[in-house]
Design a protein around this motif. Structure first.
Motif, PDB file in Angstrom:
ATOM      1  N   ALA A   1      41.633  36.070  50.380  1.00 14.81           N
ATOM      2  CA  ALA A   1      41.106  35.156  49.381  1.00 14.81           C
ATOM      3  C   ALA A   1      39.599  35.182  49.017  1.00 14.81           C
ATOM      4  O   ALA A   1      38.946  35.221  50.064  1.00 14.81           O
ATOM      5  N   ALA A   2      39.354  34.790  48.041  1.00 10.96           N
ATOM      6  CA  ALA A   2      37.979  34.531  47.467  1.00 10.96           C
ATOM      7  C   ALA A   2      37.913  33.398  46.691  1.00 10.96           C
ATOM      8  O   ALA A   2      38.860  32.783  46.392  1.00 10.96           O
ATOM      9  N   PHE A   3      36.560  32.946  46.493  1.00 10.99           N
ATOM     10  CA  PHE A   3      36.260  31.668  45.453  1.00 10.99           C
ATOM     11  C   PHE A   3      35.399  32.094  44.643  1.00 10.99           C
ATOM     12  O   PHE A   3      34.403  32.662  45.085  1.00 10.99           O
ATOM     13  N   LEU A   4      35.811  31.740  43.297  1.00 12.12           N
ATOM     14  CA  LEU A   4      34.678  31.983  42.206  1.00 12.12           C
ATOM     15  C   LEU A   4      33.972  31.023  41.459  1.00 12.12           C
ATOM     16  O   LEU A   4      34.663  29.989  41.683  1.00 12.12           O
ATOM     17  N   ASP A   5      32.891  31.123  41.135  1.00 13.00           N
ATOM     18  CA  ASP A   5      32.176  30.219  40.514  1.00 13.00           C
ATOM     19  C   ASP A   5      31.783  30.693  39.190  1.00 13.00           C
ATOM     20  O   ASP A   5      31.978  31.956  38.679  1.00 13.00           O
ATOM     21  N   ASP A   6      30.896  29.984  38.443  1.00 14.31           N
ATOM     22  CA  ASP A   6      30.250  30.791  37.117  1.00 14.31           C
ATOM     23  C   ASP A   6      29.362  32.054  37.382  1.00 14.31           C
ATOM     24  O   ASP A   6      29.454  32.799  36.284  1.00 14.31           O
ATOM     25  N   ASN A   7      28.983  32.369  38.568  1.00 18.99           N
ATOM     26  CA  ASN A   7      28.286  33.576  38.760  1.00 18.99           C
ATOM     27  C   ASN A   7      29.083  34.686  39.266  1.00 18.99           C
ATOM     28  O   ASN A   7      28.599  35.646  39.634  1.00 18.99           O
ATOM     29  N   GLY A   8      30.415  34.533  39.474  1.00 21.26           N
ATOM     30  CA  GLY A   8      31.333  35.380  40.379  1.00 21.26           C
ATOM     31  C   GLY A   8      31.584  34.883  41.518  1.00 21.26           C
ATOM     32  O   GLY A   8      31.760  33.710  41.699  1.00 21.26           O
ATOM     33  N   ARG A   9      31.943  36.043  42.492  1.00 21.74           N
ATOM     34  CA  ARG A   9      32.529  35.714  43.853  1.00 21.74           C
ATOM     35  C   ARG A   9      31.232  34.886  44.708  1.00 21.74           C
ATOM     36  O   ARG A   9      30.123  35.595  44.615  1.00 21.74           O
ATOM     37  N   VAL A  10      31.944  33.841  45.331  1.00 18.79           N
ATOM     38  CA  VAL A  10      31.030  33.220  46.384  1.00 18.79           C
ATOM     39  C   VAL A  10      30.783  33.904  47.663  1.00 18.79           C
ATOM     40  O   VAL A  10      31.895  34.153  48.281  1.00 18.79           O
ATOM     41  N   PRO A  11      29.678  34.455  47.903  1.00 19.42           N
ATOM     42  CA  PRO A  11      29.831  35.049  49.687  1.00 19.42           C
ATOM     43  C   PRO A  11      30.349  33.894  50.445  1.00 19.42           C
ATOM     44  O   PRO A  11      30.022  32.959  50.512  1.00 19.42           O
ATOM     45  N   VAL A  12      31.238  34.705  51.511  1.00 16.17           N
ATOM     46  CA  VAL A  12      31.882  33.832  52.422  1.00 16.17           C
ATOM     47  C   VAL A  12      31.023  32.899  53.331  1.00 16.17           C
ATOM     48  O   VAL A  12      31.046  31.733  53.590  1.00 16.17           O
ATOM     49  N   PRO A  13      29.589  33.517  53.928  1.00 22.72           N
ATOM     50  CA  PRO A  13      28.736  32.715  54.553  1.00 22.72           C
ATOM     51  C   PRO A  13      28.308  31.471  53.627  1.00 22.72           C
ATOM     52  O   PRO A  13      28.384  30.261  54.230  1.00 22.72           O
TER      53      PRO A  13
END
Length: 176
Positions: free
Chosen positions: A129-141
């Motif tokens: 799973a990943a999480f996206l914001d307006d700029n794309g994928r949010v790095p896990v850290p």
């Protein structure tokens, strides 16, 4: 339609279920209804994933990350899933879907989900799973920091790294 009612019930009842840490395993209980069956009269393959979807959201609500996801306008997405069906789930069976964070790398959070009843495992899945914001994928850290998660999450085990590599190979073979 019954998934809509199950989703509403999950959101309402999550408030009363115990809180958990992001690294703890949670479970959500379902009863297999006739509308969950396929032509062979057992739980249809797609319903496993639907139940797992609800269980993942329940896990995020109970560990507190759901509030941060909404506040930061994040969109949780799956990048891949691998499931192993062990045995058929019969009609009217009471099942638990367990969810736990199995490991992380820089890009993905790896989840293990199981469909169980008592000591019987019906299916097991690994999802990334990943999480996206307006700029794309949010790095896990950054994501873990955003969620206020301070405990260390296990890095990828050799087995999870192998699953990641197989998933990458599927993308290469499929040309995506």
């Amino acid at each position: 339609m019954n998934l809509l009612f199950r989703m509403i019930w999950m959101f309402v009842s999550a408030r009363w279920r115990s809180r958990c840490k992001m690294t703890e395993q949670t479970h959500l209980t379902f009863r297999v209804l006739p509308t969950d069956l396929d032509v062979n009269l057992h739980l249809t393959n797609s319903r496993y994933f639907s139940f797992m979807d609800l269980s993942r959201v329940d896990h995020m609500i109970r560990n507190g990350s759901w509030r941060h996801i909404r506040d930061n306008k994040l969109m949780p997405v799956l990048g891949g899933s691998s499931i192993r069906y062990r045995r058929a789930v019969p009609p009217f069976a009471k099942i638990d879907v367990t969810t736990r964070v199995a490991g992380v790398d820089e890009r993905w959070i790896y989840l293990e989900q199981k469909v169980v009843s008592g000591d019987q495992v019906y299916a097991a899945a690994i999802l990334k799973a990943a999480f996206l914001d307006d700029n794309g994928r949010v790095p896990v850290p950054r994501l873990l920091d955003m969620f206020g998660h301070t405990e260390e999450i296990a890095p990828l085990s050799d087995d999870l790294a192998h699953i990641r590599d197989v998933d990458d190979a599927i993308s290469t073979v499929a040309g995506i």
